[in-house]
Design an enzyme around this catalytic site. Structure first.
Site, short mmCIF file in Angstrom:
data_model
loop_
_atom_site.label_atom_id
_atom_site.label_comp_id
_atom_site.label_asym_id
_atom_site.label_seq_id
_atom_site.Cartn_x
_atom_site.Cartn_y
_atom_site.Cartn_z
N GLY A 113 -12.10 4.83 -25.96
CA GLY A 113 -12.06 3.39 -25.78
C GLY A 113 -13.37 2.76 -26.22
N CYS A 114 -13.35 1.48 -26.53
CA CYS A 114 -14.55 0.82 -27.05
C CYS A 114 -15.65 0.73 -25.99
CB CYS A 114 -14.20 -0.55 -27.62
SG CYS A 114 -13.28 -1.64 -26.51
#
Length: 307
Positions: A113-114
């Site tokens: 995930g970012c």
């Protein structure tokens, strides 16, 4: 020539992957007509014909795609949240020790995930080095461009006229149940979830993740942290680089449009700021996915990336 299928190529991550690989002479893309792009049989056939399939889908559709891939030798790189802590999946943050070898041999790769990429990049090295205990209660705040919210959020921010509240930064995940929390703790080696404060602001792409530390929570010094980061992060994608942008400010847009990541340490010996900056659509999504594909293919991991 490697055959690649992007399942979900119309989303922000899928489009960026398409842009990054479309000019590559070593890649042949498998495309589905618009009329059948959601048809399970057509997707199953495309996945089976591909050497690598990127799953740029919501969680439920990504799980379905994995089922469609059963019985194939296709390498799946899933950019959704669905498999990031699942057994049998390799977490695709290539800068973790030994992770490149695991990715190279994997058939199931969960793209990070970012927000999680920024947090893990800062915390995992310190836990591994014994500078932070696994049960340390940490706080993290993360600034992101609005493209991280996908097409719906992009449309809201770019509408004319638009809600005046969008002019100011907006904090979310207020109930502390953000979908990135499980991977943030597990992959970093923590036994407790951090207090996580994500903030979306009025710029398209970019990310700045900050983890504050008090000296009492650190078995060492700020200098020890810098030494660990310098040993872990010396490129080509993630680099340790101290220094503010200009006049003491630190812009969350400094890496926009790029696929790399910068790690830095600020503050003083008593109150320390750990900072990771990158593009939420780059190292935070499509850039990491392409880097993982390159590692699987045995080619230069930076091929097709903008660094």
């Amino acid at each position: 020539m490697t055959k690649v299928f992007i399942d979900g190529s119309s989303g922000t991550t899928g489009l960026r992957i398409y842009e990054r690989i479309s000019a590559r002479p070593d890649i042949e893309q498998i495309h589905l007509d618009e009329a059948v792009r959601k048809d399970p049989a057509a997707r199953r056939d495309a996945i089976a014909r591909a050497d690598v399939a990127f799953l740029c889908l919501p969680d439920v559709a990504a799980v379905e795609a994995v089922q469609l891939a059963e019985g194939t030798d296709t390498v799946l790189i899933d950019t959704s949240t669905a498999h990031r802590t699942a057994p049998g999946w390799v977490y695709g943050f290539a800068e973790l020790p030994g992770r490149k070898a695991e990715i190279a041999a994997a058939r199931r790769i969960a793209n990070p995930g970012c927000h999680a990429s920024g947090f893990i990049s800062l915390v995992a090295p310190l836990v591994a080095a014994g500078l932070i205990a696994p049960d340390t209660a940490l706080t993290c705040f993360s600034l992101t461009g609005y493209s991280g919210g996908g097409k719906t959020m992009i449309a809201r921010y770019e509408a004319d006229p638009r809600d005046p509240l969008l002019k100011g930064p907006r904090q979310y995940g207020l109930a502390q149940h953000h979908k990135h929390l499980p991977e943030m703790a597990k992959i970093s080696g923590l036994t407790v979830d951090p207090v996580f404060c994500p903030v979306v602001a009025d710029f398209y792409a970019g990310m700045e993740v900050t983890v504050p530390l008090f000296r009492k929570d650190l078995d060492g010094t700020a200098g020890d942290i810098r030494k660990v980061y310098a040993e872990w992060y010396h490129g080509p994608v993630v680099r340790y680089k101290d220094g503010a942008d200009e006049d003491g400010f630190l812009s969350a847009a400094s890496c926009s449009g790029k696929d790399g990541m910068e790690i830095a340490v600020f503050g003083n010996e008593d109150r320390i700021l750990l900072v990771s900056r990158f593009d939420n659509l780059g190292k935070g999504a499509s850039g990491a996915a392409i880097q993982n594909m390159n590692i699987v293919l045995g080619t230069d991991e930076t091929t097709g990336l903008v660094l």
